[in-house]
Write a protein that holds these residues in place. Structure first.
Motif, PDB file in Angstrom:
ATOM      1  N   MET A 123      13.836  33.808  24.850  1.00 21.92           N
ATOM      2  CA  MET A 123      12.972  33.176  25.847  1.00 21.92           C
ATOM      3  C   MET A 123      13.707  33.156  27.180  1.00 21.92           C
ATOM      4  SD  MET A 123      11.223  29.363  25.821  1.00 21.92           S
ATOM      5  CE  MET A 123      12.628  28.435  26.471  1.00 21.92           C
ATOM      6  N   SER A 124      13.120  33.746  28.207  1.00 23.12           N
ATOM      7  CA  SER A 124      13.765  33.740  29.514  1.00 23.12           C
ATOM      8  C   SER A 124      13.712  32.341  30.105  1.00 23.12           C
ATOM      9  CB  SER A 124      13.091  34.738  30.453  1.00 23.12           C
ATOM     10  OG  SER A 124      11.756  34.358  30.732  1.00 23.12           O
ATOM     11  N   VAL A 125      14.803  31.954  30.761  1.00 19.42           N
ATOM     12  CA  VAL A 125      14.897  30.631  31.381  1.00 19.42           C
ATOM     13  C   VAL A 125      15.519  30.802  32.761  1.00 19.42           C
ATOM     14  CG1 VAL A 125      15.120  29.433  29.172  1.00 19.42           C
ATOM     15  CG2 VAL A 125      17.183  30.163  30.398  1.00 19.42           C
ATOM     16  N   PRO A 126      15.183  29.919  33.711  1.00 21.31           N
ATOM     17  CA  PRO A 126      15.719  30.016  35.073  1.00 21.31           C
ATOM     18  C   PRO A 126      17.039  29.263  35.184  1.00 21.31           C
ATOM     19  CG  PRO A 126      14.054  28.302  34.996  1.00 21.31           C
ATOM     20  CD  PRO A 126      14.150  28.859  33.600  1.00 21.31           C
ATOM     21  N   TYR A 127      18.122  29.936  34.851  1.00 18.95           N
ATOM     22  CA  TYR A 127      19.417  29.253  34.875  1.00 18.95           C
ATOM     23  C   TYR A 127      20.524  30.250  35.196  1.00 18.95           C
ATOM     24  CZ  TYR A 127      23.472  26.525  33.456  1.00 18.95           C
ATOM     25  OH  TYR A 127      24.670  25.857  33.441  1.00 18.95           O
ATOM     26  N   ALA A 128      21.353  29.908  36.154  1.00 18.73           N
ATOM     27  CA  ALA A 128      22.527  30.701  36.501  1.00 18.73           C
ATOM     28  C   ALA A 128      23.757  29.821  36.377  1.00 18.73           C
ATOM     29  CB  ALA A 128      22.409  31.248  37.922  1.00 18.73           C
ATOM     30  N   ARG A 129      24.741  30.261  35.645  1.00 25.34           N
ATOM     31  CA  ARG A 129      25.959  29.478  35.463  1.00 25.34           C
ATOM     32  C   ARG A 129      26.793  29.475  36.744  1.00 25.34           C
ATOM     33  NH1 ARG A 129      29.804  30.909  32.296  1.00 25.34           N
ATOM     34  NH2 ARG A 129      29.404  33.144  32.269  1.00 25.34           N
ATOM     35  N   THR A 130      27.488  28.372  36.998  1.00 24.41           N
ATOM     36  CA  THR A 130      28.473  28.316  38.062  1.00 24.41           C
ATOM     37  C   THR A 130      29.665  29.190  37.683  1.00 24.41           C
ATOM     38  OG1 THR A 130      27.820  26.045  38.584  1.00 24.41           O
ATOM     39  CG2 THR A 130      29.975  26.783  39.383  1.00 24.41           C
ATOM     40  N   ALA A 131      30.149  30.000  38.634  1.00 23.67           N
ATOM     41  CA  ALA A 131      31.285  30.891  38.373  1.00 23.67           C
ATOM     42  C   ALA A 131      31.101  31.598  37.031  1.00 23.67           C
ATOM     43  CB  ALA A 131      32.597  30.128  38.411  1.00 23.67           C
ATOM     44  N   PRO A 132      30.038  32.393  36.879  1.00 27.64           N
ATOM     45  CA  PRO A 132      29.706  32.959  35.576  1.00 27.64           C
ATOM     46  C   PRO A 132      30.744  33.930  35.024  1.00 27.64           C
ATOM     47  CG  PRO A 132      28.361  33.951  37.289  1.00 27.64           C
ATOM     48  CD  PRO A 132      29.080  32.799  37.923  1.00 27.64           C
ATOM     49  N   HIS A 133      31.646  34.426  35.869  1.00 31.65           N
ATOM     50  CA  HIS A 133      32.670  35.349  35.378  1.00 31.65           C
ATOM     51  C   HIS A 133      33.746  34.631  34.577  1.00 31.65           C
ATOM     52  CE1 HIS A 133      34.174  33.648  39.099  1.00 31.65           C
ATOM     53  NE2 HIS A 133      35.396  34.029  38.788  1.00 31.65           N
ATOM     54  N   LEU A 134      33.739  33.290  34.579  1.00 31.00           N
ATOM     55  CA  LEU A 134      34.725  32.523  33.828  1.00 31.00           C
ATOM     56  C   LEU A 134      34.114  31.991  32.536  1.00 31.00           C
ATOM     57  CD1 LEU A 134      36.257  30.418  36.745  1.00 31.00           C
ATOM     58  CD2 LEU A 134      37.273  32.431  35.648  1.00 31.00           C
ATOM     59  N   LYS A 135      34.877  32.097  31.460  1.00 30.12           N
ATOM     60  CA  LYS A 135      34.444  31.550  30.168  1.00 30.12           C
ATOM     61  C   LYS A 135      35.125  30.195  30.015  1.00 30.12           C
ATOM     62  CE  LYS A 135      34.023  32.849  25.260  1.00 30.12           C
ATOM     63  NZ  LYS A 135      32.569  33.013  25.217  1.00 30.12           N
ATOM     64  N   ARG A 136      34.300  29.155  29.913  1.00 33.76           N
ATOM     65  CA  ARG A 136      34.883  27.821  29.926  1.00 33.76           C
ATOM     66  C   ARG A 136      34.075  26.871  29.036  1.00 33.76           C
ATOM     67  NH1 ARG A 136      31.834  29.048  34.186  1.00 33.76           N
ATOM     68  NH2 ARG A 136      30.409  27.487  35.014  1.00 33.76           N
ATOM     69  N   PRO A 137      34.686  25.780  28.610  1.00 36.84           N
ATOM     70  CA  PRO A 137      33.999  24.834  27.712  1.00 36.84           C
ATOM     71  C   PRO A 137      33.023  23.957  28.478  1.00 36.84           C
ATOM     72  CG  PRO A 137      36.197  24.039  28.214  1.00 36.84           C
ATOM     73  CD  PRO A 137      36.091  25.393  28.858  1.00 36.84           C
ATOM     74  N   GLY A 138      32.198  23.247  27.714  1.00 35.34           N
ATOM     75  CA  GLY A 138      31.324  22.237  28.293  1.00 35.34           C
ATOM     76  C   GLY A 138      30.140  22.774  29.060  1.00 35.34           C
ATOM     77  N   GLU A 139      29.565  23.892  28.616  1.00 36.89           N
ATOM     78  CA  GLU A 139      28.429  24.487  29.327  1.00 36.89           C
ATOM     79  C   GLU A 139      27.126  23.789  28.926  1.00 36.89           C
ATOM     80  OE1 GLU A 139      28.393  26.309  31.771  1.00 36.89           O
ATOM     81  OE2 GLU A 139      30.174  27.581  31.793  1.00 36.89           O
ATOM     82  N   PHE A 140      26.799  22.697  29.583  1.00 38.02           N
ATOM     83  CA  PHE A 140      25.607  21.928  29.254  1.00 38.02           C
ATOM     84  C   PHE A 140      24.344  22.755  29.418  1.00 38.02           C
ATOM     85  CE2 PHE A 140      21.985  19.404  30.631  1.00 38.02           C
ATOM     86  CZ  PHE A 140      21.894  18.433  29.641  1.00 38.02           C
ATOM     87  N   GLY A 141      24.223  23.455  30.540  1.00 44.02           N
ATOM     88  CA  GLY A 141      22.991  24.195  30.823  1.00 44.02           C
ATOM     89  C   GLY A 141      22.670  25.236  29.773  1.00 44.02           C
ATOM     90  N   GLN A 142      23.679  25.995  29.357  1.00 44.66           N
ATOM     91  CA  GLN A 142      23.448  27.018  28.329  1.00 44.66           C
ATOM     92  C   GLN A 142      22.984  26.382  27.018  1.00 44.66           C
ATOM     93  OE1 GLN A 142      27.429  28.671  29.652  1.00 44.66           O
ATOM     94  NE2 GLN A 142      26.714  30.263  28.263  1.00 44.66           N
ATOM     95  N   THR A 143      23.649  25.299  26.634  1.00 43.22           N
ATOM     96  CA  THR A 143      23.270  24.632  25.385  1.00 43.22           C
ATOM     97  C   THR A 143      21.870  24.038  25.490  1.00 43.22           C
ATOM     98  OG1 THR A 143      25.594  24.116  24.960  1.00 43.22           O
ATOM     99  CG2 THR A 143      23.957  22.864  23.738  1.00 43.22           C
ATOM    100  N   TYR A 144      21.570  23.430  26.633  1.00 43.58           N
ATOM    101  CA  TYR A 144      20.253  22.828  26.836  1.00 43.58           C
ATOM    102  C   TYR A 144      19.157  23.885  26.684  1.00 43.58           C
ATOM    103  CZ  TYR A 144      16.227  20.890  29.303  1.00 43.58           C
ATOM    104  OH  TYR A 144      14.964  20.474  29.635  1.00 43.58           O
ATOM    105  N   TYR A 145      19.309  25.011  27.368  1.00 43.90           N
ATOM    106  CA  TYR A 145      18.259  26.029  27.323  1.00 43.90           C
ATOM    107  C   TYR A 145      18.215  26.769  25.991  1.00 43.90           C
ATOM    108  CZ  TYR A 145      16.891  25.428  32.172  1.00 43.90           C
ATOM    109  OH  TYR A 145      16.389  24.925  33.342  1.00 43.90           O
ATOM    110  N   ALA A 146      19.369  26.933  25.347  1.00 49.55           N
ATOM    111  CA  ALA A 146      19.358  27.548  24.015  1.00 49.55           C
ATOM    112  C   ALA A 146      18.590  26.666  23.033  1.00 49.55           C
ATOM    113  CB  ALA A 146      20.784  27.783  23.533  1.00 49.55           C
ATOM    114  N   ASN A 147      18.822  25.360  23.083  1.00 45.66           N
ATOM    115  CA  ASN A 147      18.088  24.446  22.205  1.00 45.66           C
ATOM    116  C   ASN A 147      16.601  24.420  22.542  1.00 45.66           C
ATOM    117  OD1 ASN A 147      20.385  23.718  20.792  1.00 45.66           O
ATOM    118  ND2 ASN A 147      20.805  21.918  22.068  1.00 45.66           N
ATOM    119  N   LEU A 148      16.282  24.460  23.840  1.00 42.23           N
ATOM    120  CA  LEU A 148      14.882  24.494  24.251  1.00 42.23           C
ATOM    121  C   LEU A 148      14.193  25.743  23.724  1.00 42.23           C
ATOM    122  CD1 LEU A 148      12.638  23.151  25.970  1.00 42.23           C
ATOM    123  CD2 LEU A 148      13.450  24.529  27.906  1.00 42.23           C
ATOM    124  N   ALA A 149      14.886  26.881  23.787  1.00 44.64           N
ATOM    125  CA  ALA A 149      14.316  28.129  23.284  1.00 44.64           C
ATOM    126  C   ALA A 149      14.057  28.037  21.786  1.00 44.64           C
ATOM    127  CB  ALA A 149      15.249  29.294  23.596  1.00 44.64           C
TER     128      ALA A 149
END
Length: 266
Positions: A123-149
């Motif tokens: 499911m496409s969602v309107p979300y862009a990660r901050t500094a997406p080139h970095l892999k880091r913990p605590g990604e609320f937005g990704q988890t939120y939209y994955a659960n929504l999907a």
């Protein structure tokens, strides 16, 4: 690699010693940092050079400190040996707690994992990660939209920019097949290690690999799609209302190209 008697998993070490409650408390309350995830089989990892380069680059950007690859390998090896695991899911986290001037490295060891090969619906969602080139913990937005999907009947989320550009999955990279070439979205996203290994190996397997912009309203131009992360790859059956052919031959060729990539001992 020799292994010691098995330790209960998950297992964690900080700078080469078993994690204490204080270590875990500090990581919980100060989680500004970065990490990389890998699958270890027989004490070996594909794309290990990409993993180490990711850690060093992120550490320099966040903390202005290098992160020595030889040290990281020793810490991974020690954690695996302490856990008695030759096959495992490993994460390497790096932090710089406020009262220190040296990077703290946490290595976690879990049981091995593999992505399900079942076709995924995104499911496409309107979300862009901050500094997406970095892999880091605590990604609320990704988890939120994955659960929504998932609550909406999909398997995962596909992140997009305000102009409709496709960037990446919630925890994956996405590739498309136009019948001639593999196309990776040219957009701000994390350069996944499995994606990086495929980009190196696909030309030698007769599969051109390109990066170019991909838009939601142009998905109909592609025959097939697939997702990748450290746990493997899977075909995509649908993005929103756009259906894709599940090309088993393409998936076999992708898997064969990945398996041909050399692995390294940690």
């Amino acid at each position: 690699m020799t292994t010691s008697p098995a330790t209960a998993l998950p297992y964690a070490e900080f700078d080469g010693r078993p994690a204490t409650e204080d270590d875990l408390r500090r990581a919980l309350f100060f989680n500004y940092g970065h990490f990389t995830a890998m699958q270890v089989r027989g004490g070996r990892v594909r794309g290990l050079d990409l993993q180490l380069a990711r850690l060093d680059a992120a550490n320099r950007e966040l903390f202005e400190l290098p992160l020595d690859g030889a040290l990281v390998r020793r810490l991974i090896r020690h954690a695996l040996e302490s856990a008695g695991a030759a096959d495992a899911s490993v994460r390497v986290h790096a932090y710089l707690p406020p009262d220190t001037d040296a990077t703290t490295v946490m290595v976690t060891v879990r049981g091995p994992a593999r992505m399900t090969p079942e076709p995924q619906r995104l499911m496409s969602v309107p979300y862009a990660r901050t500094a997406p080139h970095l892999k880091r913990p605590g990604e609320f937005g990704q988890t939120y939209y994955a659960n929504l999907a998932r609550r909406s009947g999909y398997d995962d989320a596909l992140l997009t920019l305000p102009d409709g550009s496709v960037t990446e999955g919630a925890i994956t990279n996405i590739g498309f097949w136009d019948g001639t070439s593999v196309i990776w979205p040219q957009a701000p996203a994390l350069a996944g290690v499995t994606m990086g290994v495929l980009e190196r190996e696909l030309p030698g397997a007769g599969l051109p690999s390109l990066r170019r912009p991909v838009a939601l309203d142009g998905l109909g131009a592609f025959r097939s799609a697939f997702v990748t992360n450290s746990q493997g790859m899977a075909p995509v059956a649908r993005i929103d209302d756009t259906a894709f052919t599940v090309d088993e031959e393409l998936m076999r060729r992708l898997a064969a190209a990945y398996e041909r990539a050399p692995d390294e001992a940690v």
